[in-house]
Design a protein around this motif. Structure first.
Motif, mmCIF file in Angstrom:
data_model
loop_
_atom_site.group_PDB
_atom_site.id
_atom_site.type_symbol
_atom_site.label_atom_id
_atom_site.label_comp_id
_atom_site.label_asym_id
_atom_site.label_seq_id
_atom_site.Cartn_x
_atom_site.Cartn_y
_atom_site.Cartn_z
ATOM 1 N N ALA A 128 0.827 -1.206 0.000
ATOM 2 C CA ALA A 128 0.000 0.000 0.000
ATOM 3 C C ALA A 128 0.864 1.260 0.000
ATOM 4 O O ALA A 128 0.572 2.228 -0.713
ATOM 5 C CB ALA A 128 -0.929 -0.007 1.209
ATOM 6 N N TRP A 129 1.919 1.276 0.806
ATOM 7 C CA TRP A 129 2.816 2.446 0.878
ATOM 8 C C TRP A 129 3.401 2.748 -0.497
ATOM 9 O O TRP A 129 3.367 3.890 -0.973
ATOM 10 C CB TRP A 129 3.929 2.185 1.890
ATOM 11 N N GLN A 130 3.942 1.719 -1.146
ATOM 12 C CA GLN A 130 4.581 1.928 -2.443
ATOM 13 C C GLN A 130 3.559 2.266 -3.526
ATOM 14 O O GLN A 130 3.834 3.079 -4.412
ATOM 15 C CB GLN A 130 5.402 0.694 -2.810
ATOM 16 N N ALA A 131 2.362 1.673 -3.448
ATOM 17 C CA ALA A 131 1.317 1.995 -4.413
ATOM 18 C C ALA A 131 0.920 3.462 -4.324
ATOM 19 O O ALA A 131 0.780 4.144 -5.348
ATOM 20 C CB ALA A 131 0.100 1.105 -4.186
ATOM 21 N N LEU A 132 0.743 3.957 -3.118
ATOM 22 C CA LEU A 132 0.248 5.322 -2.921
ATOM 23 C C LEU A 132 1.336 6.384 -3.051
ATOM 24 O O LEU A 132 1.137 7.418 -3.705
ATOM 25 C CB LEU A 132 -0.403 5.439 -1.540
ATOM 26 N N PHE A 133 2.491 6.134 -2.426
ATOM 27 C CA PHE A 133 3.480 7.200 -2.253
ATOM 28 C C PHE A 133 4.674 7.105 -3.199
ATOM 29 O O PHE A 133 5.394 8.083 -3.367
ATOM 30 C CB PHE A 133 3.955 7.219 -0.807
ATOM 31 N N VAL A 134 4.880 5.953 -3.827
ATOM 32 C CA VAL A 134 5.913 5.831 -4.849
ATOM 33 C C VAL A 134 5.266 5.901 -6.228
ATOM 34 O O VAL A 134 5.548 6.809 -7.013
ATOM 35 C CB VAL A 134 6.710 4.517 -4.675
ATOM 36 N N HIS A 135 4.351 4.998 -6.510
ATOM 37 C CA HIS A 135 3.745 4.916 -7.836
ATOM 38 C C HIS A 135 2.537 5.844 -7.993
ATOM 39 O O HIS A 135 2.261 6.323 -9.085
ATOM 40 C CB HIS A 135 3.353 3.473 -8.129
ATOM 41 N N GLY A 136 1.822 6.115 -6.894
ATOM 42 C CA GLY A 136 0.686 7.025 -6.946
ATOM 43 C C GLY A 136 1.067 8.474 -6.759
ATOM 44 O O GLY A 136 0.241 9.385 -6.959
ATOM 45 N N ARG A 137 2.306 8.721 -6.337
ATOM 46 C CA ARG A 137 2.874 10.071 -6.234
ATOM 47 C C ARG A 137 2.188 10.957 -5.208
ATOM 48 O O ARG A 137 2.241 12.191 -5.312
ATOM 49 C CB ARG A 137 2.879 10.759 -7.603
ATOM 50 N N LEU A 138 1.534 10.375 -4.229
ATOM 51 C CA LEU A 138 1.032 11.165 -3.110
ATOM 52 C C LEU A 138 2.166 11.422 -2.128
ATOM 53 O O LEU A 138 3.179 10.713 -2.118
ATOM 54 C CB LEU A 138 -0.100 10.429 -2.397
ATOM 55 N N THR A 139 2.003 12.418 -1.283
ATOM 56 C CA THR A 139 2.983 12.706 -0.244
ATOM 57 C C THR A 139 2.715 11.804 0.953
ATOM 58 O O THR A 139 1.570 11.713 1.406
ATOM 59 C CB THR A 139 2.883 14.179 0.198
ATOM 60 N N PRO A 140 3.735 11.124 1.490
ATOM 61 C CA PRO A 140 3.509 10.208 2.618
ATOM 62 C C PRO A 140 2.987 10.937 3.848
ATOM 63 O O PRO A 140 3.191 12.150 4.006
ATOM 64 C CB PRO A 140 4.903 9.627 2.890
ATOM 65 N N PRO A 141 2.312 10.212 4.745
ATOM 66 C CA PRO A 141 1.795 10.837 5.965
ATOM 67 C C PRO A 141 2.919 11.308 6.865
ATOM 68 O O PRO A 141 4.008 10.742 6.895
ATOM 69 C CB PRO A 141 0.985 9.708 6.623
ATOM 70 N N SER A 142 2.630 12.366 7.593
ATOM 71 C CA SER A 142 3.604 12.943 8.509
ATOM 72 C C SER A 142 2.855 13.633 9.628
ATOM 73 O O SER A 142 1.688 14.002 9.485
ATOM 74 C CB SER A 142 4.498 13.949 7.776
ATOM 75 N N SER A 143 3.525 13.805 10.759
ATOM 76 C CA SER A 143 2.922 14.555 11.863
ATOM 77 C C SER A 143 2.847 16.040 11.537
ATOM 78 O O SER A 143 2.160 16.804 12.204
ATOM 79 C CB SER A 143 3.740 14.351 13.150
ATOM 80 N N GLU A 144 3.561 16.459 10.491
ATOM 81 C CA GLU A 144 3.541 17.856 10.073
ATOM 82 C C GLU A 144 2.244 18.146 9.314
ATOM 83 O O GLU A 144 1.952 17.517 8.295
ATOM 84 C CB GLU A 144 4.731 18.151 9.163
ATOM 85 N N GLN A 145 1.459 19.082 9.770
ATOM 86 C CA GLN A 145 0.186 19.387 9.137
ATOM 87 C C GLN A 145 0.365 19.852 7.703
ATOM 88 O O GLN A 145 -0.418 19.524 6.819
ATOM 89 C CB GLN A 145 -0.565 20.456 9.936
#
Length: 332
Positions: A128-145
């Protein structure tokens, strides 16, 4: 040691008790790990890669305790560390009492998970991580708003949202600040909403394409994580906004591209998950902060491997089917 062995190119399996244990002499760069639990993956007995080695063994998720570590000063982990991993460097799975892993596959096990829970995480969460944030090009979750705000307005569809990968797709997309829609059966609608889906569509009652077409501007998606394939994957192509991506872990999406009725610039991506201890470490931090969780459908002993695969292949599994390797039934 006890081990579950694939006995040939078929799906046949045999439980043995006399497989030699790996030792540090097998590879000076590897960690030797006492396996406490491993998770099984639907259709893994059809994968060709494990058959490239002499003794194919299923179960590529690993949760265990390090017995020995490389002697180099730079070794990140030490004997006694509790770790987990997706292991494919040798393509010998972990349905055996002692396993081998290399450093870039490993992360410390989340402190708030037992062995079976930890074993349910790596393959599914990394997919899921690689699908969304590597191949889907979304920004990964972070505590930073402000990091979450980079995904503001993005819409993500996760199919089979109550399955092993889908559970993580919903949670991670939600934590990243995207608006999330998940498809599932009627019995899992509330469960999927509880994972963070803004909308959970019961596929037995709602046709995805028709639902999107009612208001495509509002309901279209920027990223689709498809875990089903087939007609669902074909419908997903027509549900994507201009410039969006269809990322599939089920089958190559280009084969289901309907060619017509697509928004401009929609791309399809097919990938096979890769071990990544760094990404798994990020997932560990989210788990330890209580922001996401794994899901164990059922736990079987190694001797119950046949029942475990029957449960897995029967469908409608919520989360992962896990094999416990510890001889005594003991939970951490």
């Amino acid at each position: 040691m006890r081990a579950l062995i694939r006995t040939g190119p078929s799906k046949s399996l045999t439980l043995t008790s006399d497989l030699p244990e790996p030792s540090s002499s097998d590879s000076s760069q590897s960690y030797i790990i006492r396996t406490h639990a491993t998770a099984l993956t639907r259709d893994e007995l059809t994968w060709p890669e494990p058959l490239s080695i002499d003794v194919p063994i299923p179960g590529f998720d690993l949760a265990g305790t390090i017995i020995s570590a490389p002697t180099t000063a730079s070794a990140k982990f030490k004997p006694g560390d509790e770790v987990y991993a997706l292991t494919t460097s040798t393509w010998q799975g972990n349905a055996k009492e002692v396993s081998i892993a290399v450093e870039n596959e490993l992360s410390l096990k989340p402190k708030n998970m037992n062995w079976e829970e930890a074993a349910s995480v790596p393959l599914s969460a990394l997919s899921a991580w690689q699908a969304l944030f590597v191949h889907g090009r979304l920004t990964p979750p972070s505590s930073e708003q402000n990091m979450k705000s980079q995904n503001s307005g993005k819409r993500v569809l996760v199919t089979a949202a109550s399955g092993g990968v889908g559970i993580w797709g919903v949670q991670l997309a939600h934590l990243a600040g995207a608006e999330v829609v998940g498809t599932c059966g009627s019995s899992n609608v509330e469960f999927v909403k509880g994972l963070g889906a803004d909308v959970a569509l019961d596929y037995t009652e709602t046709n995805l394409k028709e639902w999107v077409d009612e208001n495509k501007d509002a309901r279209g998606f920027d990223v689709v994580l498809d875990c089903i394939g087939g007609q669902t994957l074909e419908d997903a192509w027509k549900s994507v906004r201009k410039g969006g991506r269809v990322v599939s872990v089920a089958e190559p999406p280009d084969g289901k591209n309907p060619k017509e009725g697509l928004a401009e610039g929609v791309e399809g991506v097919w990938f096979i998950v890769e071990p990544n201890g760094g990404q798994l470490g990020e997932i560990t931090r989210l788990i330890e902060r209580g922001e996401c969780k794994g899901m164990v459908d059922s736990v079987f002993s190694l001797e119950q491997w046949s029942e475990a695969f029957e449960r897995l292949q029967g469908g409608h599994v919520k989360g992962k089917v896990v094999l416990r390797l510890d001889r005594e039934i003991e939970r951490h």
